[in-house]
Design a protein around this motif. Structure first.
Motif, mmCIF file in Angstrom:
data_model
loop_
_atom_site.group_PDB
_atom_site.id
_atom_site.type_symbol
_atom_site.label_atom_id
_atom_site.label_comp_id
_atom_site.label_asym_id
_atom_site.label_seq_id
_atom_site.Cartn_x
_atom_site.Cartn_y
_atom_site.Cartn_z
ATOM 1 N N MET A 201 0.816 -1.226 0.000
ATOM 2 C CA MET A 201 0.000 0.000 0.000
ATOM 3 C C MET A 201 0.845 1.269 0.000
ATOM 4 S SD MET A 201 -3.297 -0.972 2.415
ATOM 5 C CE MET A 201 -4.265 0.363 1.699
ATOM 6 N N ARG A 202 2.065 1.139 -0.445
ATOM 7 C CA ARG A 202 2.954 2.313 -0.481
ATOM 8 C C ARG A 202 2.400 3.404 -1.396
ATOM 9 N NH1 ARG A 202 9.437 1.704 -1.647
ATOM 10 N NH2 ARG A 202 10.109 3.722 -0.789
ATOM 11 N N TYR A 203 1.813 2.992 -2.497
ATOM 12 C CA TYR A 203 1.281 3.957 -3.463
ATOM 13 C C TYR A 203 -0.242 3.855 -3.565
ATOM 14 C CZ TYR A 203 6.232 3.858 -4.659
ATOM 15 O OH TYR A 203 7.614 3.906 -4.593
ATOM 16 N N SER A 210 -0.892 -1.724 5.444
ATOM 17 C CA SER A 210 -1.066 -3.180 5.425
ATOM 18 C C SER A 210 0.282 -3.820 5.745
ATOM 19 C CB SER A 210 -1.562 -3.657 4.058
ATOM 20 O OG SER A 210 -1.578 -5.075 3.996
ATOM 21 N N PHE A 211 0.282 -4.756 6.697
ATOM 22 C CA PHE A 211 1.548 -5.370 7.106
ATOM 23 C C PHE A 211 1.521 -6.903 7.067
ATOM 24 C CE2 PHE A 211 1.515 -1.203 9.224
ATOM 25 C CZ PHE A 211 2.696 -0.684 8.725
ATOM 26 N N SER A 212 0.352 -7.500 6.857
ATOM 27 C CA SER A 212 0.295 -8.959 6.884
ATOM 28 C C SER A 212 1.076 -9.573 5.727
ATOM 29 C CB SER A 212 -1.162 -9.439 6.852
ATOM 30 O OG SER A 212 -1.784 -9.073 5.631
ATOM 31 N N GLY A 213 1.121 -8.886 4.585
ATOM 32 C CA GLY A 213 1.856 -9.406 3.446
ATOM 33 C C GLY A 213 3.355 -9.472 3.690
ATOM 34 N N GLU A 249 6.886 7.353 5.127
ATOM 35 C CA GLU A 249 6.341 7.997 3.934
ATOM 36 C C GLU A 249 4.885 8.407 4.121
ATOM 37 O OE1 GLU A 249 7.095 5.559 0.533
ATOM 38 O OE2 GLU A 249 9.252 5.439 0.943
ATOM 39 N N LYS A 250 4.092 7.548 4.720
ATOM 40 C CA LYS A 250 2.681 7.891 4.943
ATOM 41 C C LYS A 250 2.550 9.021 5.958
ATOM 42 C CE LYS A 250 0.494 4.260 2.747
ATOM 43 N NZ LYS A 250 -0.806 4.147 2.051
#
Length: 338
Positions: A201-203, A210-213, A249-250
């Motif tokens: 979800m960076r872009y 999201s961190f589960s990935g 970044e967010k």
């Protein structure tokens, strides 16, 4: 006014006394890490029972350190939620009983509000309004804080919280619970660039996370490589770099889009040294300032609850006080409902 703060939302029993003129008088904390370590995570029933054993002795200890007696206390604040229901009930019961016996106000405090306001315990401290990155084992949120009780959610995790991802990844690497600090320490021995992990979800164009990935990606790396101590360190570093990239970044994007110049970081992951260095450097580059709570106030603690209670009491938030003689807890509680 002197406010007693009681924090029992999860696996730390925190007690503190805060004076509205003289600041923090004392704070005591007991962590249940050893109890839950063999299970690899918090066992709610064990947490509740240990809070029962610890809370009264800790209150006595904090009273002694503050050099005051219970009759000098003007109000009691306890964590009403969110958290583990059984653990929350311990603080609610003790806080309400003491307030009833002393005939003083009792205030129900939102756990996340305590974290959001915790940097105000430090010097220098931010002023309203500011953007807050609340990042812990249970929550990862970006919030615009206009004043006490005025919170606008900008974005949050759609799955695992950052701290939760740290702990789960640490477990995959064979590290003890809680794994966040152990993983950060292991990452210091890693070689940057050996492994490249995704930045979910960076872009995405919003402020959600999201961190589960990441955890799944780490699991894949472990399966496909011979796991030596150096490989573990390299994976830990790659994971930490990915999480910090996303958080930084967010956060900077939210700060610039809001037009504000102050960023507050609160919660357990806020103690991560590399995250602090990154945010200090990048906020300075854009002419902004970042504020962190003291390391001892990053995790759950009674000081932030006592402080939040004092701020609420000074604002005369009568609706925030519960009916004397009754109490309840909120295992789930949206911060914006305040």
């Amino acid at each position: 006014m002197i406010v007693l703060g009681i924090e029992t939302s999860c696996d730390e029993t925190g007690i503190a006394f805060y004076h509205t003129e003289h600041g923090l008088l004392s704070h005591t904390l007991y962590s249940q890490i050893e109890i839950h370590n063999e299970y690899g995570g918090v066992v709610p029933e064990l947490a509740s029972r240990d809070h029962i054993r610890r809370v009264v002795p800790l209150i006595k200890q904090a009273l002694k350190e503050a050099n005051i007696c219970l009759k000098e206390v003007d109000a009691i604040a306890y964590t009403q939620g969110p958290g583990l229901a059984g653990a929350l009930l311990v603080g609610a019961c003790i806080g309400s009983a003491l307030a009833f016996a002393l005939e003083i106000p009792v205030l129900n405090i939102h756990h996340l509000e305590g974290h959001l306001l915790s940097p105000l315990l430090s010097t220098p401290s931010p002023s309203f309004p500011f953007v807050a990155l609340l990042v812990s084992g249970g929550h990862t949120q970006l919030i615009k804080v206009n004043s006490i009780g005025q919170y606008i959610l900008l974005g949050e995790t759609v799955d695992d919280a950052a701290g939760e991802a740290f702990d789960k990844t640490a477990k995959l690497l064979g590290l003890d619970y809680p794994g966040g600090r152990a993983l950060a320490e292991l990452a210091e021995q890693g070689q940057s660039g050996r492994f490249k992990l995704p930045r979910p979800m960076r872009y995405s164009g919003d402020f959600n996370f999201s961190f589960s990935g990441l955890k799944t990606a780490v699991s894949t790396l472990i399966k496909n490589h011979d796991i030596t101590s150096q490989t573990c360190a390299d994976i830990a570093l790659a994971f930490q770099e990915a999480v910090i990239d996303i958080l930084a970044e967010k956060s900077l994007s939210a700060l610039m889009q809001s037009g504000l110049s102050q960023l507050v970081v609160a919660g357990g992951v806020g103690a991560n040294i590399q995250l602090r260095k990154r945010l200090i450097r990048e906020t300075t580059d854009i002419g902004a300032t970042v504020y962190f709570p003291e390391f001892e106030f990053c995790t759950d603690n009674g000081a932030m609850i006592a402080f939040a209670g004092a701020m609420r009491l000074q604002q005369q938030e009568i609706n925030y006080q519960q009916t004397m003689g009754s109490f309840t807890v909120r295992a789930r509680w949206d911060l914006e409902m305040l």
